[in-house]
Scaffold this motif. Structure first.
Motif, PDB file in Angstrom:
ATOM      1  N   ALA A   1       0.793  -1.014  -0.284  1.00 46.52           N
ATOM      2  CA  ALA A   1       0.693  -0.355   0.301  1.00 46.52           C
ATOM      3  C   ALA A   1       0.798   1.223   0.154  1.00 46.52           C
ATOM      4  O   ALA A   1       0.456   2.495  -0.811  1.00 46.52           O
ATOM      5  CB  ALA A   1      -1.027   0.094   1.064  1.00 46.52           C
ATOM      6  N   LYS A   2       2.436   1.514   0.844  1.00 48.05           N
ATOM      7  CA  LYS A   2       2.828   2.262   0.846  1.00 48.05           C
ATOM      8  C   LYS A   2       4.004   2.792  -1.309  1.00 48.05           C
ATOM      9  O   LYS A   2       3.764   3.916  -0.988  1.00 48.05           O
ATOM     10  CB  LYS A   2       4.033   1.780   1.611  1.00 48.05           C
ATOM     11  CG  LYS A   2       5.111   2.937   2.162  1.00 48.05           C
ATOM     12  CD  LYS A   2       6.159   3.620   3.000  1.00 48.05           C
ATOM     13  CE  LYS A   2       6.561   4.170   3.584  1.00 48.05           C
ATOM     14  NZ  LYS A   2       7.681   4.241   4.536  1.00 48.05           N
ATOM     15  N   GLU A   3       3.770   1.202  -1.663  1.00 47.72           N
ATOM     16  CA  GLU A   3       5.076   1.747  -2.332  1.00 47.72           C
ATOM     17  C   GLU A   3       3.990   2.293  -3.739  1.00 47.72           C
ATOM     18  O   GLU A   3       3.365   3.327  -4.707  1.00 47.72           O
ATOM     19  CB  GLU A   3       5.153   0.260  -3.365  1.00 47.72           C
ATOM     20  CG  GLU A   3       5.898   0.375  -2.839  1.00 47.72           C
ATOM     21  CD  GLU A   3       6.846  -1.262  -2.895  1.00 47.72           C
ATOM     22  OE1 GLU A   3       5.763  -2.127  -3.254  1.00 47.72           O
ATOM     23  OE2 GLU A   3       8.403  -1.422  -2.892  1.00 47.72           O
ATOM     24  N   GLN A   4       2.484   2.326  -3.640  1.00 42.58           N
ATOM     25  CA  GLN A   4       1.111   2.695  -4.561  1.00 42.58           C
ATOM     26  C   GLN A   4       0.678   3.635  -3.376  1.00 42.58           C
ATOM     27  O   GLN A   4       0.358   4.448  -4.789  1.00 42.58           O
ATOM     28  CB  GLN A   4      -0.315   0.928  -4.045  1.00 42.58           C
ATOM     29  CG  GLN A   4      -0.195   0.273  -5.005  1.00 42.58           C
ATOM     30  CD  GLN A   4      -1.431  -0.393  -4.505  1.00 42.58           C
ATOM     31  OE1 GLN A   4      -2.007  -0.066  -4.040  1.00 42.58           O
ATOM     32  NE2 GLN A   4      -0.746  -1.922  -4.880  1.00 42.58           N
ATOM     33  N   GLU A   5       0.618   4.423  -2.886  1.00 45.95           N
ATOM     34  CA  GLU A   5       0.579   5.778  -2.438  1.00 45.95           C
ATOM     35  C   GLU A   5       2.371   6.218  -3.163  1.00 45.95           C
ATOM     36  O   GLU A   5       1.519   7.345  -3.620  1.00 45.95           O
ATOM     37  CB  GLU A   5       0.747   5.339  -0.925  1.00 45.95           C
ATOM     38  CG  GLU A   5       0.500   6.945  -0.978  1.00 45.95           C
ATOM     39  CD  GLU A   5       0.300   7.118   1.664  1.00 45.95           C
ATOM     40  OE1 GLU A   5       0.838   7.567   1.837  1.00 45.95           O
ATOM     41  OE2 GLU A   5      -0.379   6.091   1.770  1.00 45.95           O
ATOM     42  N   LYS A   6       2.913   5.713  -3.248  1.00 41.91           N
ATOM     43  CA  LYS A   6       4.093   6.599  -3.912  1.00 41.91           C
ATOM     44  C   LYS A   6       4.116   6.769  -5.086  1.00 41.91           C
ATOM     45  O   LYS A   6       4.246   7.605  -5.728  1.00 41.91           O
ATOM     46  CB  LYS A   6       5.249   5.974  -3.185  1.00 41.91           C
ATOM     47  CG  LYS A   6       5.758   6.413  -1.865  1.00 41.91           C
ATOM     48  CD  LYS A   6       6.723   5.674  -1.294  1.00 41.91           C
ATOM     49  CE  LYS A   6       7.999   5.873  -0.277  1.00 41.91           C
ATOM     50  NZ  LYS A   6       9.145   6.152  -0.573  1.00 41.91           N
ATOM     51  N   LEU A   7       3.367   5.959  -6.268  1.00 43.45           N
ATOM     52  CA  LEU A   7       2.585   5.983  -7.182  1.00 43.45           C
ATOM     53  C   LEU A   7       2.364   7.111  -7.535  1.00 43.45           C
ATOM     54  O   LEU A   7       2.341   7.557  -8.359  1.00 43.45           O
ATOM     55  CB  LEU A   7       2.993   4.148  -8.071  1.00 43.45           C
ATOM     56  CG  LEU A   7       3.472   3.455  -7.565  1.00 43.45           C
ATOM     57  CD1 LEU A   7       3.259   1.937  -7.960  1.00 43.45           C
ATOM     58  CD2 LEU A   7       5.230   3.933  -9.410  1.00 43.45           C
ATOM     59  N   LYS A   8       1.062   6.977  -6.844  1.00 43.82           N
ATOM     60  CA  LYS A   8      -0.337   8.110  -7.266  1.00 43.82           C
ATOM     61  C   LYS A   8       0.449   9.352  -6.899  1.00 43.82           C
ATOM     62  O   LYS A   8       0.089  10.778  -7.091  1.00 43.82           O
ATOM     63  CB  LYS A   8      -1.570   7.756  -6.503  1.00 43.82           C
ATOM     64  CG  LYS A   8      -2.009   6.268  -6.814  1.00 43.82           C
ATOM     65  CD  LYS A   8      -3.107   6.753  -5.622  1.00 43.82           C
ATOM     66  CE  LYS A   8      -3.779   5.221  -6.487  1.00 43.82           C
ATOM     67  NZ  LYS A   8      -4.615   4.469  -5.020  1.00 43.82           N
ATOM     68  N   ALA A   9       1.373   9.817  -5.610  1.00 39.39           N
ATOM     69  CA  ALA A   9       1.957  10.874  -5.195  1.00 39.39           C
ATOM     70  C   ALA A   9       2.913  12.541  -6.795  1.00 39.39           C
ATOM     71  O   ALA A   9       2.944  11.324  -7.443  1.00 39.39           O
ATOM     72  CB  ALA A   9       3.193  10.758  -3.691  1.00 39.39           C
ATOM     73  N   ILE A  10       2.467  13.544  -5.951  1.00 38.39           N
ATOM     74  CA  ILE A  10       3.223  13.648  -7.391  1.00 38.39           C
ATOM     75  C   ILE A  10       4.750  14.200  -7.569  1.00 38.39           C
ATOM     76  O   ILE A  10       5.191  14.546  -6.146  1.00 38.39           O
ATOM     77  CB  ILE A  10       2.295  15.183  -7.921  1.00 38.39           C
ATOM     78  CG1 ILE A  10       1.264  15.696  -7.567  1.00 38.39           C
ATOM     79  CG2 ILE A  10       3.131  16.013  -8.442  1.00 38.39           C
ATOM     80  CD1 ILE A  10       0.550  16.553  -8.424  1.00 38.39           C
ATOM     81  N   PRO A  11       5.639  13.743  -8.282  1.00 38.59           N
ATOM     82  CA  PRO A  11       7.430  13.631  -7.654  1.00 38.59           C
ATOM     83  C   PRO A  11       7.353  15.628  -7.975  1.00 38.59           C
ATOM     84  O   PRO A  11       7.424  16.099  -8.670  1.00 38.59           O
ATOM     85  CB  PRO A  11       7.737  12.772  -9.147  1.00 38.59           C
ATOM     86  CG  PRO A  11       6.544  13.215  -9.975  1.00 38.59           C
ATOM     87  CD  PRO A  11       5.457  13.241  -9.669  1.00 38.59           C
ATOM     88  N   LEU A  12       8.544  15.376  -7.554  1.00 34.39           N
ATOM     89  CA  LEU A  12       8.887  16.765  -8.086  1.00 34.39           C
ATOM     90  C   LEU A  12       9.467  16.884  -9.207  1.00 34.39           C
ATOM     91  O   LEU A  12       9.358  18.402  -9.328  1.00 34.39           O
ATOM     92  CB  LEU A  12      10.478  16.878  -7.219  1.00 34.39           C
ATOM     93  CG  LEU A  12      11.077  18.669  -7.458  1.00 34.39           C
ATOM     94  CD1 LEU A  12      10.407  19.440  -6.256  1.00 34.39           C
ATOM     95  CD2 LEU A  12      12.286  17.964  -6.371  1.00 34.39           C
ATOM     96  N   GLN A  13       9.784  15.940 -10.172  1.00 35.02           N
ATOM     97  CA  GLN A  13      10.219  15.675 -11.304  1.00 35.02           C
ATOM     98  C   GLN A  13       8.959  16.696 -12.635  1.00 35.02           C
ATOM     99  O   GLN A  13       9.377  17.396 -13.571  1.00 35.02           O
ATOM    100  CB  GLN A  13      10.745  15.049 -11.982  1.00 35.02           C
ATOM    101  CG  GLN A  13      11.808  14.850 -11.506  1.00 35.02           C
ATOM    102  CD  GLN A  13      12.657  16.211 -12.020  1.00 35.02           C
ATOM    103  OE1 GLN A  13      13.622  16.128 -12.940  1.00 35.02           O
ATOM    104  NE2 GLN A  13      14.070  15.989 -10.787  1.00 35.02           N
ATOM    105  N   SER A  14       8.079  16.873 -11.769  1.00 35.00           N
ATOM    106  CA  SER A  14       6.677  17.122 -12.642  1.00 35.00           C
ATOM    107  C   SER A  14       6.833  18.324 -12.786  1.00 35.00           C
ATOM    108  O   SER A  14       5.961  19.230 -13.402  1.00 35.00           O
ATOM    109  CB  SER A  14       5.461  16.991 -12.013  1.00 35.00           C
ATOM    110  OG  SER A  14       5.106  15.194 -11.607  1.00 35.00           O
ATOM    111  N   PHE A  15       7.347  19.843 -11.656  1.00 34.70           N
ATOM    112  CA  PHE A  15       7.469  21.060 -11.721  1.00 34.70           C
ATOM    113  C   PHE A  15       8.498  20.990 -12.738  1.00 34.70           C
ATOM    114  O   PHE A  15       8.712  22.127 -13.615  1.00 34.70           O
ATOM    115  CB  PHE A  15       7.546  21.415 -11.063  1.00 34.70           C
ATOM    116  CG  PHE A  15       6.682  21.310  -9.304  1.00 34.70           C
ATOM    117  CD1 PHE A  15       5.370  22.612  -9.777  1.00 34.70           C
ATOM    118  CD2 PHE A  15       6.256  20.244  -8.800  1.00 34.70           C
ATOM    119  CE1 PHE A  15       4.484  22.478  -8.668  1.00 34.70           C
ATOM    120  CE2 PHE A  15       5.380  20.497  -8.160  1.00 34.70           C
ATOM    121  CZ  PHE A  15       4.536  21.930  -7.781  1.00 34.70           C
ATOM    122  N   LEU A  16       9.366  20.177 -12.708  1.00 30.24           N
ATOM    123  CA  LEU A  16      10.983  20.643 -13.685  1.00 30.24           C
ATOM    124  C   LEU A  16      10.553  19.959 -15.450  1.00 30.24           C
ATOM    125  O   LEU A  16      11.533  20.416 -15.810  1.00 30.24           O
ATOM    126  CB  LEU A  16      12.131  20.054 -13.371  1.00 30.24           C
ATOM    127  CG  LEU A  16      12.180  20.398 -12.096  1.00 30.24           C
ATOM    128  CD1 LEU A  16      13.606  20.173 -11.021  1.00 30.24           C
ATOM    129  CD2 LEU A  16      12.355  21.609 -11.682  1.00 30.24           C
TER     130      LEU A  16
END
Length: 327
Positions: A3-18
């Motif tokens: 569940a923790k890995e799936q949550e990280k996949l849904k999270a927005i990474p910093l690189q989305s801004f860059l």
């Protein structure tokens, strides 16, 4: 997956801004900061791509400068010379931004690394930061910003190619005179043979390289500022939500220490971003003012309707440039 890995996949990474800034930098073979898992052969390929792009861009710049000097010295082609001054200013600013940001690579790497350390990883941790809202706003501004400039540069770049195809192949008019997107001087007759196509492609690539360098620097700065502002908003909400005096004294002291450390980290990031992009910001305002003055002058002395349309587009983009960096 847990569940923790799936949550990280849904999270927005910093690189989305860059990603937008990185895409434009990669198009000219440049890395503004050190990327994780970057392979050596890719860096070598990018290095030689960057050298080729800069050689071509500055060759085009020199040919434009020679044209202006000759036109002013002979007292002819005054309108074309003033138009070239607008393009030359644009290219010089692009050169300056590319050169200066490339010198700041080590410092930019440190800034991005610190932002990655501060960036919340999981979806639950990101919720208080309202990252989706900030990313959405930044993406809207960025798409409009680089979209307008892409329309501008390729209107100039492709105008004579489209004119040639329409007049020569579609309408059958054989009065077409070969023209380049930007006025230049070279020590041979570029209008004959394959030299014309070589010069046309060279100017197109140079114009896009200059634009990519400018857009990448502006969007990288806006992305970093957006991230820092996001953290400041989160910090203020965190302070407002804390109620002091309802628990042990040690709890309030730990909260105060963590808050001060977080605030100091953001202040240092602001100082670094300001020093990294200070020259870029100054050149933005100077070049936009320069372009607005020259384009306004060209519009007042009169020109053909097709040139007038492109000048209006150029003026609008210069004003959007000022608006983007001011907001």
């Amino acid at each position: 997956q847990s569940a923790k890995e799936q949550e990280k996949l849904k999270a927005i990474p910093l690189q989305s801004f860059l990603k937008y800034a990185n895409a434009f930098y990669l198009s000219i073979g440049m890395l503004a900061y050190d990327h994780k898992y970057s392979q050596k052969w890719k860096e070598v390929l990018l290095h030689w791509t960057f050298i080729a792009q800069m050689v071509n861009l500055n060759t085009v710049l020199v040919s434009e400068l020679i044209y202006v000097f000759l036109a002013i010295g002979k007292g002819s082609n005054f309108l074309e010379a003033t138009m070239n001054l607008s393009f030359i200013g644009f290219v010089i600013v692009g050169d300056l931004k590319i050169w200066y940001i490339s010198r700041q690579r080590k410092r930019l790497t440190q800034v991005v690394s610190r932002l990655e350390e501060l960036h919340p990883e999981g979806l639950a941790q990101q919720e208080p930061y309202n990252i989706g809202y900030h990313l959405s706003g930044y993406s809207r501004y960025s798409k409009f910003y680089f979209g307008m400039h892409m329309v501008l540069i390729w209107t100039y770049n492709l105008y004579w190619a489209v004119y040639y195809l329409v007049c020569d192949f579609w309408l059958g008019m054989r009065q077409f005179e070969r023209m380049l997107p930007y006025y230049c001087w070279v020590p041979w007759d570029w209008s004959t043979g394959y030299s014309y196509y070589f010069m046309y492609i060279s100017q197109n690539i140079g114009g896009q390289a200059c634009l990519s360098g400018q857009l990448a620097a502006d969007m990288l700065m806006c992305a970093l500022v957006t991230l820092v502002v996001m953290h400041f908003i989160r910090l203020s909400a965190h302070i407002e939500g804390h109620v002091a005096g309802i628990g042990p004294f040690q709890r309030d002291l730990e909260f105060l220490q963590a808050t001060v450390a977080y605030h100091q980290s953001l202040i240092h990031l602001c100082q670094d971003i300001n020093e990294i992009f200070g020259v870029s910001l100054l050149s933005n305002f100077v070049s936009s003012s320069f372009i607005i003055c020259f384009v306004g002058f060209q519009m007042t002395i009169g020109s053909k309707i097709d040139n007038l349309v492109m000048l209006v587009l150029f003026l609008f983009c210069a004003m959007v440039h000022v608006f983007m960096i001011a907001t």
